[in-house]
Design a protein around this motif. Structure first.
Motif, mmCIF file in Angstrom:
data_model
loop_
_atom_site.group_PDB
_atom_site.id
_atom_site.type_symbol
_atom_site.label_atom_id
_atom_site.label_comp_id
_atom_site.label_asym_id
_atom_site.label_seq_id
_atom_site.Cartn_x
_atom_site.Cartn_y
_atom_site.Cartn_z
ATOM 1 N N ASP A 8 39.614 1.317 6.421
ATOM 2 C CA ASP A 8 39.268 1.410 7.830
ATOM 3 C C ASP A 8 37.971 0.953 8.419
ATOM 4 N N PRO A 9 37.921 -0.171 9.302
ATOM 5 C CA PRO A 9 36.757 -0.770 9.839
ATOM 6 C C PRO A 9 35.991 0.329 10.417
ATOM 7 N N GLY A 10 34.784 0.230 10.196
ATOM 8 C CA GLY A 10 33.518 1.144 10.772
ATOM 9 C C GLY A 10 33.613 2.534 10.383
ATOM 10 N N TRP A 11 34.275 2.620 8.949
ATOM 11 C CA TRP A 11 34.224 3.920 8.510
ATOM 12 C C TRP A 11 33.505 3.887 7.153
ATOM 13 N N GLY A 12 32.607 4.835 6.753
ATOM 14 C CA GLY A 12 31.898 4.832 5.379
ATOM 15 C C GLY A 12 31.931 6.225 4.678
ATOM 16 N N GLN A 13 32.029 6.067 3.493
ATOM 17 C CA GLN A 13 32.095 7.355 2.613
ATOM 18 C C GLN A 13 30.749 7.826 2.268
ATOM 19 N N CYS A 14 30.245 9.077 2.130
ATOM 20 C CA CYS A 14 29.202 9.527 1.373
ATOM 21 C C CYS A 14 29.509 9.360 0.005
ATOM 22 N N ASN A 15 28.481 9.217 -0.942
ATOM 23 C CA ASN A 15 28.668 9.104 -2.277
ATOM 24 C C ASN A 15 28.516 10.705 -2.940
ATOM 25 N N GLN A 16 27.774 11.351 -2.142
ATOM 26 C CA GLN A 16 27.683 12.918 -2.642
ATOM 27 C C GLN A 16 28.759 14.060 -2.200
ATOM 28 N N CYS A 17 28.788 13.918 -1.108
ATOM 29 C CA CYS A 17 29.656 14.923 -0.375
ATOM 30 C C CYS A 17 31.331 14.312 -0.073
ATOM 31 N N MET A 18 31.490 13.156 -0.394
ATOM 32 C CA MET A 18 32.800 12.374 -0.146
ATOM 33 C C MET A 18 33.149 12.434 1.154
ATOM 34 N N GLY A 19 32.341 12.696 2.191
ATOM 35 C CA GLY A 19 32.907 12.883 3.615
ATOM 36 C C GLY A 19 33.008 11.276 4.218
ATOM 37 N N TRP A 20 33.777 11.295 5.252
ATOM 38 C CA TRP A 20 33.906 9.908 6.022
ATOM 39 C C TRP A 20 33.361 10.062 7.294
ATOM 40 N N PHE A 21 32.535 9.166 7.512
ATOM 41 C CA PHE A 21 31.922 9.102 8.919
ATOM 42 C C PHE A 21 32.019 7.799 9.466
ATOM 43 N N PRO A 22 32.043 7.846 10.841
ATOM 44 C CA PRO A 22 32.168 6.587 11.595
ATOM 45 C C PRO A 22 30.832 5.720 11.533
ATOM 46 N N ASP A 23 30.867 4.557 11.528
ATOM 47 C CA ASP A 23 29.851 3.493 11.674
ATOM 48 C C ASP A 23 28.871 3.956 10.622
ATOM 49 N N PHE A 24 29.158 4.445 9.221
ATOM 50 C CA PHE A 24 28.342 4.624 8.261
ATOM 51 C C PHE A 24 28.383 3.523 7.128
ATOM 52 N N PRO A 25 27.152 2.981 6.683
ATOM 53 C CA PRO A 25 27.457 1.878 5.745
ATOM 54 C C PRO A 25 27.638 2.237 4.392
ATOM 55 N N GLY A 26 27.657 3.429 3.904
ATOM 56 C CA GLY A 26 27.843 3.762 2.756
ATOM 57 C C GLY A 26 26.772 4.490 2.151
ATOM 58 N N GLY A 27 26.733 4.708 0.683
ATOM 59 C CA GLY A 27 25.633 5.410 0.187
ATOM 60 C C GLY A 27 25.431 6.820 0.513
ATOM 61 N N VAL A 28 24.349 7.367 0.821
ATOM 62 C CA VAL A 28 24.194 9.193 0.851
ATOM 63 C C VAL A 28 23.977 9.330 2.231
ATOM 64 N N CYS A 29 24.970 10.087 2.843
ATOM 65 C CA CYS A 29 24.693 10.696 4.247
ATOM 66 C C CYS A 29 23.295 11.315 4.485
ATOM 67 N N SER A 30 22.849 11.644 5.976
ATOM 68 C CA SER A 30 21.819 12.015 6.202
ATOM 69 C C SER A 30 21.607 13.481 5.896
ATOM 70 N N ALA A 31 22.761 14.326 5.952
ATOM 71 C CA ALA A 31 23.025 15.739 5.803
ATOM 72 C C ALA A 31 22.594 15.954 4.133
ATOM 73 N N CYS A 32 23.215 14.931 3.206
ATOM 74 C CA CYS A 32 23.183 15.269 1.696
ATOM 75 C C CYS A 32 21.705 14.696 1.344
ATOM 76 N N ARG A 33 21.243 13.669 2.087
ATOM 77 C CA ARG A 33 19.606 13.259 1.809
ATOM 78 C C ARG A 33 18.784 14.417 2.148
ATOM 79 N N ALA A 34 19.034 15.142 3.252
ATOM 80 C CA ALA A 34 18.192 16.090 3.639
ATOM 81 C C ALA A 34 18.110 17.486 2.492
ATOM 82 N N LEU A 35 19.294 17.716 2.009
ATOM 83 C CA LEU A 35 19.610 18.880 1.174
ATOM 84 C C LEU A 35 19.079 18.440 -0.172
ATOM 85 N N GLY A 36 18.728 17.263 -0.493
ATOM 86 C CA GLY A 36 18.281 16.626 -1.597
ATOM 87 C C GLY A 36 19.363 16.302 -2.704
ATOM 88 N N ARG A 37 20.469 16.133 -2.183
ATOM 89 C CA ARG A 37 21.654 15.755 -3.363
ATOM 90 C C ARG A 37 21.301 14.324 -3.710
#
Length: 121
Positions: free
Chosen positions: A92-121
């Motif tokens: 799907d265009p415009g969607w990216g997946q977090c490498n840690q929580c495996m959640g899909w987010f709109p307009d996300f370039p990939g990598g680690v999402c901000s919630a996982c980054r804030a939790l130190g994952r």
């Protein structure tokens, strides 16, 4: 020999069990006792939430506020997140997946999402 009446037997058993339970409850240290009534549960909840200090060392990982005490997180003034569709996938265009929580987010370039980054994952 007369047998005790059933009502008397039940009453005596009830008194005996109540005495045993009270004796065992008294043997448990106060800080380890589990609240049994709604009033005890409410008092314990109020006590624990009043002890919750605001975040001083770091921002809240969910709402990113420094003054968050957890009771209003996420804040009601925050914009609601975009609805996640069930068809979101790698193609799907415009969607990216977090490498840690495996959640899909709109307009996300990939990598680690901000919630996982804030939790130190």
């Amino acid at each position: 020999m007369t047998r005790p009446r059933p009502r008397d037997t039940h009453r005596r058993l009830g008194h005996h069990l109540l005495a045993v339970v009270r004796a065992q409850d008294a043997a448990i240290p106060a800080h380890r006792r589990v609240p049994r009534t709604a009033a005890q549960m409410r008092a314990r909840f109020v006590e624990r939430t009043s002890q919750t200090a605001t975040m001083r060392e770091d921002a809240c990982p969910l709402c990113f506020r420094w003054s968050c005490d957890g009771t209003d997180c996420p804040p009601s003034a925050a914009p609601e997140p975009a609805a996640q569709t069930a068809t979101a996938s790698a193609g799907d265009p415009g969607w990216g997946q977090c490498n840690q929580c495996m959640g899909w987010f709109p307009d996300f370039p990939g990598g680690v999402c901000s919630a996982c980054r804030a939790l130190g994952r």
